[in-house]
Design a protein around this motif. Structure first.
Motif, short mmCIF file in Angstrom:
data_model
loop_
_atom_site.label_atom_id
_atom_site.label_comp_id
_atom_site.label_asym_id
_atom_site.label_seq_id
_atom_site.Cartn_x
_atom_site.Cartn_y
_atom_site.Cartn_z
N ASP A 1 0.81 -1.21 0.00
CA ASP A 1 0.00 0.00 0.00
C ASP A 1 0.85 1.27 0.00
N THR A 2 1.96 1.27 0.74
CA THR A 2 2.84 2.44 0.73
C THR A 2 3.80 2.40 -0.46
N ILE A 3 4.27 1.21 -0.80
CA ILE A 3 5.23 1.07 -1.91
C ILE A 3 4.62 1.52 -3.22
N GLN B 1 20.58 0.18 -9.29
CA GLN B 1 21.14 -0.48 -8.11
C GLN B 1 20.02 -1.11 -7.27
N TRP B 2 18.92 -0.38 -7.13
CA TRP B 2 17.78 -0.92 -6.38
C TRP B 2 17.22 -2.18 -7.04
N SER B 3 17.30 -2.24 -8.34
CA SER B 3 16.70 -3.37 -9.07
C SER B 3 17.41 -4.69 -8.81
N ILE B 4 18.59 -4.64 -8.20
CA ILE B 4 19.30 -5.87 -7.85
C ILE B 4 19.53 -5.96 -6.34
N ARG C 1 13.32 -3.20 -5.06
CA ARG C 1 13.25 -3.74 -6.42
C ARG C 1 11.88 -3.44 -7.04
N ARG C 2 10.82 -3.54 -6.25
CA ARG C 2 9.48 -3.26 -6.77
C ARG C 2 9.34 -1.80 -7.19
N VAL C 3 9.90 -0.89 -6.38
CA VAL C 3 9.88 0.52 -6.75
C VAL C 3 10.64 0.74 -8.06
N ALA C 4 11.79 0.10 -8.18
CA ALA C 4 12.57 0.23 -9.42
C ALA C 4 11.79 -0.27 -10.63
N ILE C 5 11.13 -1.39 -10.46
CA ILE C 5 10.38 -1.99 -11.57
C ILE C 5 9.22 -1.11 -12.01
#
Length: 217
Positions: free
Chosen positions: A106-108, A131-134, A141-145
């Motif tokens: 919900d926050t992400i 960098q977040w994606s790995i 990773r979800r935010v990066a995606i």
């Protein structure tokens, strides 16, 4: 923003029965005051109305995030969206702290848009998103995606492909769902690009990702 005044006002409207239902919906991960979204937003209108010309107050955001009640985290996110134009690359570390704390979908799924708007204005953010994606943390990773959701023609497809490829062959539900959403959203703008991506990487994609990605193709 006066955190104490806001919290005291909201507390007067708490509903324990609704709070129990809201907590159950979130798998009892968080406590709630029991203020459903329309009620909370209506109560916050007078406070947010004054914020349009005010400066961003990170101390208020931190106070909201430290609260045990989930509604206060929602208010912090709504507050950040009001001040989106004031956010810069320098705010990424503070936003990262929010992503890593009290993390759930919900926050992400709000923070990804906030970070995404910064990345669009400050391209140097892309290096951090790669960098977040790995990262070992699934929420980073979800935010990066999904940070490019709703960008349409402004989507950086080279970055999108790199981030998605970094997250293929996963068993994590929230990652596979995010991959599907990213592709599904961009398929409304460039369906051929998404078809090409699927053709190239289908053998590495989870069934959930494929199902979501193909929804509008």
């Amino acid at each position: 923003m006066d955190f104490t005044a806001i919290f005291n006002m909201l507390e007067k409207h708490q509903n324990n029965d609704v709070a129990k239902q809201m907590s159950a919906y979130m798998l009892h991960k968080f406590a709630f005051l029991g203020l459903q979204s329309p009620i909370r937003k209506e109560l916050m209108k007078p406070f947010f109305k004054e914020q349009k010309k005010a400066m961003l107050d990170w101390d208020f955001v931190k106070q909201c995030w430290e609260s045990p009640y989930r509604e206060m985290q929602y208010i912090a996110l709504e507050y950040l969206k009001i001040h989106q134009k004031q956010l810069t690359f320098d705010d990424i570390p503070a936003l990262k702290n929010l992503i890593l704390s009290k993390s759930w979908w919900d926050t992400i799924d709000c923070l990804d848009r906030i970070v995404g708007a910064i990345a669009l204005d400050y391209p140097q953010t892309n290096k951090i998103l790669l960098q977040w994606s790995i990262d070992t943390n699934k929420w980073l990773r979800r935010v990066a995606i999904d940070h490019q959701l709703l960008r349409k023609e402004n989507t950086n497809t080279e970055l999108l492909e790199k981030i998605l490829v970094n997250n293929l062959e996963q068993t994590e539900f929230f990652i596979n769902k995010a991959i599907g959403w990213a592709l599904r959203d961009y398929s409304k703008t460039n369906p051929q690009w998404v078809r090409n991506f699927i053709e190239k990487y289908e053998h590495k994609m989870a069934k959930l990702s494929l199902k979501e990605a193909k929804k509008y193709l």
